[in-house]
Design a protein around this motif. Structure first.
Motif, PDB file in Angstrom:
ATOM      1  N   CYS A   1       0.851  -1.196   0.000  1.00 25.33           N
ATOM      2  CA  CYS A   1       0.000   0.000   0.000  1.00 25.33           C
ATOM      3  C   CYS A   1       0.882   1.239   0.000  1.00 25.33           C
TER       4      CYS A   1
ATOM      5  N   SER B   1      -0.163   4.164   0.878  1.00 22.93           N
ATOM      6  CA  SER B   1      -0.677   5.111   1.869  1.00 22.93           C
ATOM      7  C   SER B   1      -0.303   4.715   3.294  1.00 22.93           C
ATOM      8  N   CYS B   2      -0.542   3.454   3.655  1.00 24.46           N
ATOM      9  CA  CYS B   2      -0.269   3.005   5.024  1.00 24.46           C
ATOM     10  C   CYS B   2       1.215   3.202   5.361  1.00 24.46           C
TER      11      CYS B   2
ATOM     12  N   HIS C   1      -6.687   1.299   6.622  1.00 25.98           N
ATOM     13  CA  HIS C   1      -6.687   0.708   5.282  1.00 25.98           C
ATOM     14  C   HIS C   1      -8.062   0.085   5.014  1.00 25.98           C
TER      15      HIS C   1
ATOM     16  N   HIS D   1      -6.734   1.543  -0.870  1.00 17.47           N
ATOM     17  CA  HIS D   1      -6.848   2.395   0.317  1.00 17.47           C
ATOM     18  C   HIS D   1      -7.710   3.603  -0.074  1.00 17.47           C
TER      19      HIS D   1
HETATM   20 ZN   LIG Z   1      -3.300   1.240   3.110  1.00 17.62          ZN
END
Ligand SMILES: [Zn+2]
Length: 186
Positions: A47, A49-50, A84, A129
């Motif tokens: 991911c 973003s995470c 998420h 996400h």
């Molecule tokens: Zn994520």
């Protein structure tokens, strides 16, 4: 190419929103794939973003605002969830907060003089996400209206980093006054 397709291409080329000139040939669609493509954060794909907290400009316990790739637009931001999750995981609380945050973020972006209107996109094909695009469309620039913005933003020279960063600073400060949350130290 049949006449209907040719006429559709001519209409598109005649629009001031279309950034390209010259002869155009429509590609042929490939066959449907065996399955949908895996998105970032699905299967073995990491991911984006995470854990990438340096991307964050504003956050509260459940939401964060990050920047999209710099473009000709004076503002390019993502509204993302902290966790998420994706749209299908929303309950009514998430849905309500999303609506209220969208209203305030749109107003904060639109208050900039350099922004004519705010384009809000939900695509969802690249990452699993939850993320929604907020693009501040340049004021008074006809070619960058509507669907033209999506094309021009990919090919036109981006605005300088310091200009976009200064706009984003104003917006997240404005959002924190309207809605609360924490502006990230930069
Ligand atoms: Zn994520």
């Amino acid at each position: 190419m049949d006449d209907t397709t040719s006429a559709a291409i001519d209409r598109m080329k005649a629009s001031p929103l279309f950034p390209f000139d010259g002869d155009l040939n429509l590609k042929t669609l490939g066959p449907p794939m065996d399955a949908e493509l895996p998105r970032n954060g699905e299967g073995d794909k990491p991911c984006g973003s995470c854990g990438n907290d340096e991307r964050t400009w504003w956050s509260n316990e459940r939401w964060k605002i990050t920047t999209v790739q710099r473009s000709i637009n004076p503002v390019g931001l993502f509204l993302e969830t902290v966790d998420h999750i994706d749209f299908e995981d929303f309950d009514e609380n998430y849905a309500s907060e999303f609506g209220v945050l969208t209203m305030h973020l749109e107003a904060a972006i639109r208050s900039l003089e350099s922004v004519g209107r705010v384009h809000i996109h939900r695509w969802g094909d690249g990452s699993s996400h939850f993320h929604v695009w907020f693009q501040g469309r340049p004021a008074k620039q006809l070619e960058l209206y509507g669907w033209g913005n999506v094309l021009w933003a990919q090919v036109a020279e981006p605005l300088p980093q310091e200009v976009v960063d200064a706009n984003h600073e104003v917006i997240v400060a404005d959002l924190s006054r309207r809605y609360g949350g924490v502006v990230a130290d930069r």
